[in-house]
Design a protein around this motif. Structure first.
Motif, PDB file in Angstrom:
ATOM      1  N   ALA A 300       0.801  -1.227   0.000  1.00 16.12           N
ATOM      2  CA  ALA A 300       0.000   0.000   0.000  1.00 16.12           C
ATOM      3  C   ALA A 300       0.831   1.273   0.000  1.00 16.12           C
ATOM      4  CB  ALA A 300      -0.948  -0.003   1.193  1.00 16.12           C
ATOM      5  N   ASP A 301       1.950   1.311   0.717  1.00 19.86           N
ATOM      6  CA  ASP A 301       2.760   2.531   0.782  1.00 19.86           C
ATOM      7  C   ASP A 301       3.707   2.667  -0.400  1.00 19.86           C
ATOM      8  OD1 ASP A 301       4.390   0.363   1.958  1.00 19.86           O
ATOM      9  OD2 ASP A 301       5.859   1.962   2.291  1.00 19.86           O
ATOM     10  N   LYS A 302       3.877   1.577  -1.170  1.00 21.09           N
ATOM     11  CA  LYS A 302       4.823   1.594  -2.290  1.00 21.09           C
ATOM     12  C   LYS A 302       4.127   1.668  -3.644  1.00 21.09           C
ATOM     13  CE  LYS A 302       8.011  -1.150   0.479  1.00 21.09           C
ATOM     14  NZ  LYS A 302       7.074  -1.196   1.634  1.00 21.09           N
ATOM     15  N   ALA A 303       2.805   1.617  -3.634  1.00 20.20           N
ATOM     16  CA  ALA A 303       2.044   1.698  -4.885  1.00 20.20           C
ATOM     17  C   ALA A 303       2.229   3.072  -5.522  1.00 20.20           C
ATOM     18  CB  ALA A 303       0.567   1.434  -4.593  1.00 20.20           C
ATOM     19  N   PRO A 304       1.889   3.222  -6.808  1.00 21.11           N
ATOM     20  CA  PRO A 304       1.937   4.545  -7.426  1.00 21.11           C
ATOM     21  C   PRO A 304       1.120   5.567  -6.640  1.00 21.11           C
ATOM     22  CG  PRO A 304       1.581   2.848  -9.094  1.00 21.11           C
ATOM     23  CD  PRO A 304       1.492   2.161  -7.760  1.00 21.11           C
ATOM     24  N   ASN A 305       1.533   6.820  -6.690  1.00 13.52           N
ATOM     25  CA  ASN A 305       0.894   7.878  -5.898  1.00 13.52           C
ATOM     26  C   ASN A 305      -0.591   8.054  -6.204  1.00 13.52           C
ATOM     27  OD1 ASN A 305       3.573   8.182  -5.261  1.00 13.52           O
ATOM     28  ND2 ASN A 305       3.643  10.385  -5.618  1.00 13.52           N
ATOM     29  N   ASP A 306      -1.012   7.629  -7.393  1.00 14.98           N
ATOM     30  CA  ASP A 306      -2.416   7.780  -7.784  1.00 14.98           C
ATOM     31  C   ASP A 306      -3.339   6.779  -7.098  1.00 14.98           C
ATOM     32  OD1 ASP A 306      -1.887   9.883  -9.507  1.00 14.98           O
ATOM     33  OD2 ASP A 306      -1.578   8.583 -11.246  1.00 14.98           O
ATOM     34  N   LEU A 307      -2.759   5.817  -6.381  1.00 10.53           N
ATOM     35  CA  LEU A 307      -3.560   4.739  -5.772  1.00 10.53           C
ATOM     36  C   LEU A 307      -3.564   4.853  -4.248  1.00 10.53           C
ATOM     37  CD1 LEU A 307      -5.187   2.106  -6.115  1.00 10.53           C
ATOM     38  CD2 LEU A 307      -3.003   0.872  -6.053  1.00 10.53           C
ATOM     39  N   PHE A 308      -4.751   4.867  -3.671  1.00  9.04           N
ATOM     40  CA  PHE A 308      -4.941   4.909  -2.221  1.00  9.04           C
ATOM     41  C   PHE A 308      -5.835   3.727  -1.835  1.00  9.04           C
ATOM     42  CE2 PHE A 308      -7.593   6.017   1.419  1.00  9.04           C
ATOM     43  CZ  PHE A 308      -6.696   6.516   2.337  1.00  9.04           C
ATOM     44  N   ILE A 309      -5.316   2.821  -0.990  1.00  4.99           N
ATOM     45  CA  ILE A 309      -6.102   1.667  -0.520  1.00  4.99           C
ATOM     46  C   ILE A 309      -6.004   1.594   0.999  1.00  4.99           C
ATOM     47  CG2 ILE A 309      -6.602  -0.784  -0.733  1.00  4.99           C
ATOM     48  CD1 ILE A 309      -4.756  -0.911  -3.134  1.00  4.99           C
ATOM     49  N   ARG A 310      -7.127   1.696   1.659  1.00  3.76           N
ATOM     50  CA  ARG A 310      -7.183   1.482   3.097  1.00  3.76           C
ATOM     51  C   ARG A 310      -7.491   0.015   3.385  1.00  3.76           C
ATOM     52  NH1 ARG A 310     -10.411   6.425   6.163  1.00  3.76           N
ATOM     53  NH2 ARG A 310      -8.568   7.349   7.111  1.00  3.76           N
ATOM     54  N   ALA A 311      -7.120  -0.419   4.589  1.00  7.80           N
ATOM     55  CA  ALA A 311      -7.567  -1.716   5.103  1.00  7.80           C
ATOM     56  C   ALA A 311      -8.331  -1.449   6.401  1.00  7.80           C
ATOM     57  CB  ALA A 311      -6.379  -2.641   5.356  1.00  7.80           C
ATOM     58  N   MET A 312      -9.449  -2.128   6.582  1.00  8.26           N
ATOM     59  CA  MET A 312     -10.281  -1.891   7.766  1.00  8.26           C
ATOM     60  C   MET A 312     -10.793  -3.213   8.331  1.00  8.26           C
ATOM     61  SD  MET A 312     -12.548   1.340   6.352  1.00  8.26           S
ATOM     62  CE  MET A 312     -13.414   1.555   7.910  1.00  8.26           C
ATOM     63  N   LEU A 313     -10.866  -3.277   9.640  1.00 11.35           N
ATOM     64  CA  LEU A 313     -11.532  -4.373  10.334  1.00 11.35           C
ATOM     65  C   LEU A 313     -12.718  -3.797  11.085  1.00 11.35           C
ATOM     66  CD1 LEU A 313      -8.517  -6.369  11.845  1.00 11.35           C
ATOM     67  CD2 LEU A 313     -10.051  -7.142  10.024  1.00 11.35           C
ATOM     68  N   GLN A 314     -13.863  -4.456  11.002  1.00 10.23           N
ATOM     69  CA  GLN A 314     -15.038  -4.017  11.743  1.00 10.23           C
ATOM     70  C   GLN A 314     -16.039  -5.163  11.838  1.00 10.23           C
ATOM     71  OE1 GLN A 314     -15.546  -1.195   8.177  1.00 10.23           O
ATOM     72  NE2 GLN A 314     -17.500  -1.035   9.250  1.00 10.23           N
ATOM     73  N   LYS A 315     -17.181  -4.879  12.402  1.00  5.03           N
ATOM     74  CA  LYS A 315     -18.153  -5.938  12.652  1.00  5.03           C
ATOM     75  C   LYS A 315     -19.564  -5.414  12.445  1.00  5.03           C
ATOM     76  CE  LYS A 315     -19.462  -9.187  16.340  1.00  5.03           C
ATOM     77  NZ  LYS A 315     -19.182  -9.570  17.748  1.00  5.03           N
ATOM     78  N   GLU A 316     -20.366  -6.186  11.770  1.00  2.00           N
ATOM     79  CA  GLU A 316     -21.812  -5.950  11.719  1.00  2.00           C
ATOM     80  C   GLU A 316     -22.462  -7.177  12.376  1.00  2.00           C
ATOM     81  OE1 GLU A 316     -22.862  -4.866   7.717  1.00  2.00           O
ATOM     82  OE2 GLU A 316     -21.788  -2.957   7.848  1.00  2.00           O
ATOM     83  N   GLU A 318     -21.122 -10.084  11.593  1.00  4.45           N
ATOM     84  CA  GLU A 318     -19.899 -10.871  11.733  1.00  4.45           C
ATOM     85  C   GLU A 318     -18.698  -9.969  11.458  1.00  4.45           C
ATOM     86  OE1 GLU A 318     -19.913 -13.974   8.839  1.00  4.45           O
ATOM     87  OE2 GLU A 318     -20.312 -12.627   7.155  1.00  4.45           O
ATOM     88  N   VAL A 319     -17.527 -10.435  11.836  1.00  7.53           N
ATOM     89  CA  VAL A 319     -16.298  -9.676  11.609  1.00  7.53           C
ATOM     90  C   VAL A 319     -15.935  -9.755  10.123  1.00  7.53           C
ATOM     91  CG1 VAL A 319     -13.906  -9.340  12.330  1.00  7.53           C
ATOM     92  CG2 VAL A 319     -15.549 -10.377  13.913  1.00  7.53           C
ATOM     93  N   TYR A 320     -15.454  -8.650   9.592  1.00  8.58           N
ATOM     94  CA  TYR A 320     -14.995  -8.677   8.206  1.00  8.58           C
ATOM     95  C   TYR A 320     -13.900  -7.639   7.992  1.00  8.58           C
ATOM     96  CZ  TYR A 320     -17.940  -4.517   7.311  1.00  8.58           C
ATOM     97  OH  TYR A 320     -18.510  -3.275   7.333  1.00  8.58           O
ATOM     98  N   ALA A 321     -13.135  -7.855   6.939  1.00 12.36           N
ATOM     99  CA  ALA A 321     -12.123  -6.890   6.508  1.00 12.36           C
ATOM    100  C   ALA A 321     -12.588  -6.263   5.210  1.00 12.36           C
ATOM    101  CB  ALA A 321     -10.782  -7.581   6.307  1.00 12.36           C
ATOM    102  N   SER A 322     -12.334  -4.974   5.052  1.00 13.23           N
ATOM    103  CA  SER A 322     -12.673  -4.293   3.800  1.00 13.23           C
ATOM    104  C   SER A 322     -11.469  -3.502   3.322  1.00 13.23           C
ATOM    105  CB  SER A 322     -13.885  -3.382   3.981  1.00 13.23           C
ATOM    106  OG  SER A 322     -13.628  -2.370   4.938  1.00 13.23           O
ATOM    107  N   PHE A 323     -11.428  -3.309   2.001  1.00 21.95           N
ATOM    108  CA  PHE A 323     -10.305  -2.611   1.368  1.00 21.95           C
ATOM    109  C   PHE A 323     -10.862  -1.557   0.410  1.00 21.95           C
ATOM    110  CE2 PHE A 323      -9.068  -6.811   2.662  1.00 21.95           C
ATOM    111  CZ  PHE A 323      -7.824  -6.645   3.244  1.00 21.95           C
TER     112      PHE A 323
END
Length: 554
Positions: A300-316, A318-323
């Motif tokens: 994520a920190d080494k990708a081209p500057n035009d690309l922004f990707i977050r990673a998130m953990l949360q729960k509704e 059930e637990v899930y990860a989102s990007f």
């Protein structure tokens, strides 16, 4: 010698005095002595504060025309509490026992701010400055140890943009959403790098740094401020040239409210493609989520500057990860890039949408109409947050632990957010603005617990949420930045320390405990600026930048 004649052993020699009367007299004298001491220690303070506030109001009324638009609001006004509560964006600080201001001042022009500072200094009144009310610890609208007045900038919210010259002036009382709205109405190919949430105030966001989906392309909000208008402690109206470069440096990431009242900011508008692509990939399997977050750390920190990707953990349910992410370009180019750089994510066409940049702003906050950007709504969820900066990838065991922590009942609304750095953030030296978290940081990680406003009525109900955040933060100690363990000033955390005034330390010595965590080596420069521009420490709060020498209570 005074008490010797009235020792009980001497009472028989006082036959002319009735014994019971004498004892009553002695007891009465003792009680009066105690009451006198209590009065001397407490009454002048309370009375003085009340008198000072009344004198302050008289001073202000004499200098401000309050007839046409109400500027001065006291607790006797019907609108007082609605004004106070309307910008409290962490409802746990709106409970009954939270200290309330003695009055709220809502200036409509620079001279109102100058008059407020003049009268406050003259009559010893403590001021807190509020922009949008998103301070994580509520310091912009509460003070824990003294009576205070809130200077609420809600009426200073004008925005003037010059798209042709790619500049604009934004007042501190405007919100991020209002700025985005104004940009979106004028152009589909111009943007500004700031946060995701529309109700965040400009003053606090820019003053502490300010980051969002464009940070890897263009840096922080503060990196793109090129001038400012302020009122200093001596009531001078100053621009960048008038305040000088050190002063201007300090307010762009060092917390403007420690130094002055920032009225407005001149910003640099930035080019974006007319078509950008947003996307989101969700993983509900623990195995898949842990594996992809682990891979994300290396990409994520080494990708081209035009690309922004977050990673998130949360729960509704059930637990899930989102990007969730933003790519400053077309969908076809994004898919090709992801196949090359991050095939493990499994990004597909159905996960993506092409749109304008302003539409992407709405997409990230799950809204569709631009009109929602200018609505000043108050959140109904209380929260506690802490954060860290990560310099080396976490082991899979740590990621797995974070996933497991969402199984706790108090994590039902919790979030862990990983925000990638790199790109433009690596190109700006850590001393160029007070925000020092630049090259060497892979990402910033935030731990957040949320709960309903109703639960704040009983503190025992909310302690479990605080403990959840604290336990995750404690677990992360070996894996995050060290010496010092760093934090982002806009994610203010009172657990890092606050001014106590209960020991022999100066404010500087106390503040260095958390100051170096927020600002690293920039802390001492901020202290020097503060000492020069506000030598009596007029602008202060529980974690403000101190002056070099000791002063009275904050």
């Amino acid at each position: 010698k005074f008490f010797k004649p009235i020792k009980f052993v001497s009472l028989p020699s006082l036959r002319s005095i009735n014994k019971m009367k004498f004892l009553r007299f002695l007891l009465s004298l003792f009680i009066k002595f105690l009451l006198l001491n209590l009065s001397l220690s407490h009454f002048p303070l309370i009375s003085g504060q009340r008198t000072n506030h009344e004198d302050f109001l008289r001073c202000l009324t004499h200098r401000i025309n309050d007839a046409e638009s109400r500027i001065i609001h006291t607790s006797k006004d019907p609108s007082f509490f609605s004004i106070l509560d309307s910008s409290i964006q962490n409802p746990r600080f709106s409970v009954l026992e939270t200290p309330k201001p003695v009055s709220i001042i809502t200036p409509v022009q620079a001279t109102d701010v100058q008059s407020t500072i003049r009268c406050a200094r003259l009559h010893g009144i403590h001021i807190r400055t509020r922009s949008g009310g998103h301070d994580y610890e509520g310091f912009s609208y509460l003070a824990k140890r003294r009576s205070f007045v809130v200077l609420d900038l809600r009426n200073l919210r004008s925005i003037t943009l010059d798209v042709d010259n790619r500049t604009g002036w934004v007042q501190s009382g405007a919100t991020i959403g209002e700025l985005y709205y104004k940009i979106g109405k004028l152009s589909k190919s111009v943007a500004f790098p700031a946060g995701l949430y529309p109700t965040v105030g400009i003053g606090g966001q820019f003053g502490g740094g300010g980051y969002g989906t464009l940070m890897r392309k263009y840096g922080l909000s503060a990196d793109n401020v090129i001038d400012a208008h302020i009122v200093d402690v001596n009531r001078n109206f100053l621009d960048r040239q008038g305040m000088g470069e050190d002063f201007f440096w300090a307010i762009r990431g060092g917390g403007g409210s420690s130094f002055c009242v920032v009225l407005s900011w001149k910003i640099r508008l930035l080019d974006v493609p007319s078509v950008v692509t947003v996307f989101n990939v969700v993983k509900t399997s623990e195995k898949d989520a842990v594996s992809i977050i682990n891979k994300w750390q290396y990409i994520a920190d080494k990708a081209p500057n035009d690309l922004f990707i977050r990673a998130m953990l949360q729960k509704e349910t059930e637990v899930y990860a989102s990007f969730p992410g933003l790519y400053l370009g077309q969908l076809s180019d994004l898919l090709a890039l992801m196949r090359d750089k991050f095939p493990e994510l499994g990004l597909e066409i159905g996960d993506c949408r092409e749109m304008s940049w302003i539409e992407s702003v709405l997409w990230f906050v799950k809204e569709e109409s631009m009109e929602t950007l200018v609505k000043r709504k108050r959140t109904s969820r209380s929260f506690k947050g802490k954060d860290d900066f990560v310099e080396e990838p976490l082991p899979k065991t740590a990621i797995r632990y974070l996933w497991k922590r969402f199984e706790a009942p108090e994590a039902q609304l919790a979030k862990i957010i990983l925000t990638p750095f790199g790109g433009k953030m690596n190109e700006i030296a850590e001393y160029e603005t007070p925000f020092p978290h630049r090259e060497g940081n892979l990402y910033e990680i935030q731990y957040l617990a949320y709960w309903s406003e109703e639960e704040d009525k009983n503190k025992t109900n909310t302690e479990k949420y605080l403990r959840w955040v604290e336990s995750v933060y404690e677990f992360m100690t070996p894996y995050v930045s060290k010496s010092p363990r760093r934090a982002y000033a806009n994610f203010r955390d009172i657990d890092l320390g606050m001014y106590l005034g209960m020991n022999m330390k100066t404010k500087y010595e106390e503040a260095k405990i958390w100051g170096v965590k927020y600002f690293k080596n920039n802390f001492d420069r901020l202290v020097r600026v503060k000492t020069n521009v506000d030598p009596m420490d007029f602008f202060c709060d529980e974690q403000s930048i101190p002056i070099m020498k000791s002063v009275n209570d904050i």
